[in-house]
Design an enzyme around this catalytic site. Structure first.
Site, short mmCIF file in Angstrom:
data_model
loop_
_atom_site.label_atom_id
_atom_site.label_comp_id
_atom_site.label_asym_id
_atom_site.label_seq_id
_atom_site.Cartn_x
_atom_site.Cartn_y
_atom_site.Cartn_z
N CYS A 116 0.81 -1.22 0.00
CA CYS A 116 0.00 0.00 0.00
C CYS A 116 0.85 1.28 0.00
O CYS A 116 0.32 2.36 -0.26
CB CYS A 116 -0.96 0.01 1.17
SG CYS A 116 -2.17 -1.32 1.10
N HIS A 255 -2.88 7.45 2.33
CA HIS A 255 -3.36 6.15 1.84
C HIS A 255 -4.74 5.87 2.43
O HIS A 255 -4.95 5.98 3.64
CB HIS A 255 -2.36 5.06 2.25
CG HIS A 255 -2.89 3.68 2.04
ND1 HIS A 255 -3.42 3.28 0.83
CD2 HIS A 255 -3.01 2.62 2.88
CE1 HIS A 255 -3.83 2.02 0.94
NE2 HIS A 255 -3.60 1.61 2.16
N ASN A 285 -10.00 0.31 0.23
CA ASN A 285 -8.53 0.33 0.19
C ASN A 285 -8.08 -0.32 -1.12
O ASN A 285 -8.22 -1.54 -1.28
CB ASN A 285 -7.99 -0.43 1.41
CG ASN A 285 -6.47 -0.45 1.46
OD1 ASN A 285 -5.80 -0.18 0.46
ND2 ASN A 285 -5.92 -0.80 2.60
N1 COA Z 1 -18.26 -6.99 10.85
C1 COA Z 1 -18.66 -7.08 12.13
N2 COA Z 1 -17.81 -7.29 13.14
C2 COA Z 1 -16.52 -7.39 12.83
C3 COA Z 1 -16.03 -7.31 11.52
C4 COA Z 1 -16.97 -7.10 10.50
N3 COA Z 1 -16.63 -6.99 9.20
N4 COA Z 1 -14.69 -7.45 11.52
C5 COA Z 1 -14.35 -7.62 12.80
N5 COA Z 1 -15.45 -7.58 13.58
C6 COA Z 1 -15.54 -7.72 15.03
C7 COA Z 1 -14.34 -8.38 15.64
O1 COA Z 1 -14.46 -9.79 15.58
C8 COA Z 1 -14.39 -7.86 17.05
O2 COA Z 1 -15.32 -8.62 17.78
P1 COA Z 1 -15.05 -8.98 19.31
O3 COA Z 1 -14.95 -7.64 20.01
O4 COA Z 1 -16.26 -9.78 19.67
O5 COA Z 1 -13.77 -9.73 19.31
C9 COA Z 1 -14.96 -6.44 16.90
O6 COA Z 1 -15.59 -6.42 15.61
C10 COA Z 1 -13.93 -5.37 16.97
O7 COA Z 1 -12.84 -5.77 16.15
P2 COA Z 1 -11.57 -4.94 16.04
O8 COA Z 1 -10.63 -5.63 15.09
O9 COA Z 1 -11.07 -4.54 17.40
O10 COA Z 1 -12.18 -3.62 15.34
P3 COA Z 1 -11.44 -2.33 14.95
O11 COA Z 1 -12.14 -1.19 15.53
O12 COA Z 1 -9.96 -2.44 15.16
O13 COA Z 1 -11.70 -2.29 13.39
C11 COA Z 1 -10.52 -2.76 11.36
C12 COA Z 1 -11.23 -3.34 12.56
C13 COA Z 1 -9.99 -3.89 10.52
C14 COA Z 1 -11.54 -1.96 10.57
C15 COA Z 1 -9.40 -1.84 11.86
O14 COA Z 1 -8.61 -2.54 12.79
C16 COA Z 1 -8.53 -1.38 10.75
O15 COA Z 1 -8.95 -0.62 9.90
N6 COA Z 1 -7.25 -1.77 10.75
C17 COA Z 1 -6.32 -1.38 9.73
C18 COA Z 1 -6.56 -2.18 8.50
C19 COA Z 1 -5.77 -1.65 7.35
O16 COA Z 1 -5.70 -0.47 7.20
N7 COA Z 1 -5.19 -2.53 6.56
C20 COA Z 1 -4.46 -2.17 5.42
C21 COA Z 1 -3.28 -1.37 5.78
S1 COA Z 1 -2.47 -0.81 4.36
#
Ligand code: COA
Length: 332
Positions: A116, A255, A285
């Protein structure tokens, strides 16, 4: 007359811009109909409403060609630097095929893989080719078909990633002129490679009995934390090198990984929310295509205009991250 072994300073100047998206729109509702998630969760946790997905048979070369053609316009290029981590084949690189399709003869062409962050890395690479007198007009493309790396049953990655391509044409110009890129701040941290990782398919492990090993696994929360910290750190570093204050930045084009990452980074930097350029709601993304697609959208809707001072910052798997600045030029 230039002394032997030295060259007059040449900067890479933005001279064209283009983007390409597949036709097929995948909405949050469509994802929620088959995975345990909801439109509300995806929108509030990521800022994404929809993303694009290639049609069967459509690939990175196709998207890169379309974006590259748009950026070239009537112009030509003597080099193609293609940022991608979803090359059409493991070998050879994708860029030569794109150069051939664009009718660029025997132009030098190669891929850069910094996932990315790839587009910012590719801009720096192209700027080096121009500064070194190796090329004069470089087509820099960011193109990824990330849906080919995503497990269709993984609710943690499916909502986030989409397919697309964006491109800029760079020409040799004067340092300090509008559109001149740089300085650059680029970094990596390979110890954290497994935070975003595809286990099989490469030289270490060509095949696997488990089809899941062909897909990207992501430790989302850790990635989120590193993305915010590194994008802010790199932004500060490049601004300092450029001699700009945070308040000098008119547009922050980060990004497009998560709208919360963009907003948190801008806040850490002390940048007003309206400086943040975002199209993640429509494309998700798109990895290496993310920054040029955001630029193309911002120019199209008038958010980015000539004279704006722009900060570009990326973060991605590897881990990799990097930033650069420019004053936005008038484009044909
Ligand atoms: N729908 C519903 N629930 C979801 C889910 C979805 N698509 N994906 C994850 N969850 C759940 C998890 O299982 C977790 O449940 P739990 O609390 O019972 O364990 C809860 O939602 C919270 O998950 P968490 O991972 O802590 O959420 P978050 O606020 O960190 O958001 C992302 C998740 C992936 C959106 C976030 O971490 C993120 O954007 N990370 C960076 C990803 C990224 O940018 N990647 C590319 C980089 S170049």
């Amino acid at each position: 007359m230039t002394a032997a072994g030295s060259l007059p300073p040449r900067s890479a100047v933005v001279a064209g811009l283009g983007g390409a998206l597949p036709d097929r729109v995948v909405t949050n509702e469509e994802i929620a109909a088959r995975l345990d998630t909801s439109d509300e969760w995806i929108r509030t946790r990521t800022g994404i409403r929809e993303r694009r997905q290639v049609a069967p048979g459509q690939s990175t070369v196709d998207l890169a060609e379309e974006a590259g053609r748009a950026a070239l316009g009537d112009g030509r290029a003597d080099a193609v630097v293609l940022a991608t981590s979803t090359a059409d084949q493991l070998c050879p690189a994708t860029a030569p095929q794109v150069a051939a399709r664009l009718g660029l003869g025997t132009a030098l062409a190669f891929d850069v893989n910094a996932v990315c962050s790839g587009f910012v890395y590719a801009l720096a690479t192209a700027a080096g080719l121009i500064a070194g007198g190796i090329a004069t007009r470089v087509l820099v493309i960011g193109a990824d078909v990330f849906t080919s790396l995503i497990d269709p049953d993984d609710r943690t990655t499916v909502p986030i990633f989409g397919d697309g391509a964006g491109a800029v044409l760079l020409r040799a110009g004067e340092p300090g002129e509008r559109g001149a890129l740089g300085p650059f701040d680029l970094h990596s941290e390979g110890e954290l490679a497994k935070l975003l990782w595809v286990e099989a398919g490469g030289a270490a492990r060509r095949v696997s009995d488990d089809p899941k090993d062909r897909f990207m696994v992501m430790q989302g929360t850790a990635v989120y934390r590193h993305a915010c910290a590194r994008m802010a750190e790199s932004s500060r570093a490049v601004l300092e090198q450029a001699g700009w204050m945070v308040g000098d930045v008119d547009r922050f084009v980060g990004h497009q990984a998560n709208i919360r990452i963009l907003q948190a980074t801008a806040k850490q930097l002390g940048m007003p929310a309206d400086a943040v350029v975002a199209n993640i709601d429509r494309v998700g993304n798109t990895s290496a295509a993310s920054i040029p697609l955001a630029l193309a959208d911002a120019v199209a809707d008038g958010t980015l205009v000539p004279g704006h001072r722009v900060l570009l910052t990326a973060f991605g798997a590897g881990l990799t991250w990097g930033s650069t600045v420019l004053t936005w030029p008038s484009l044909p």
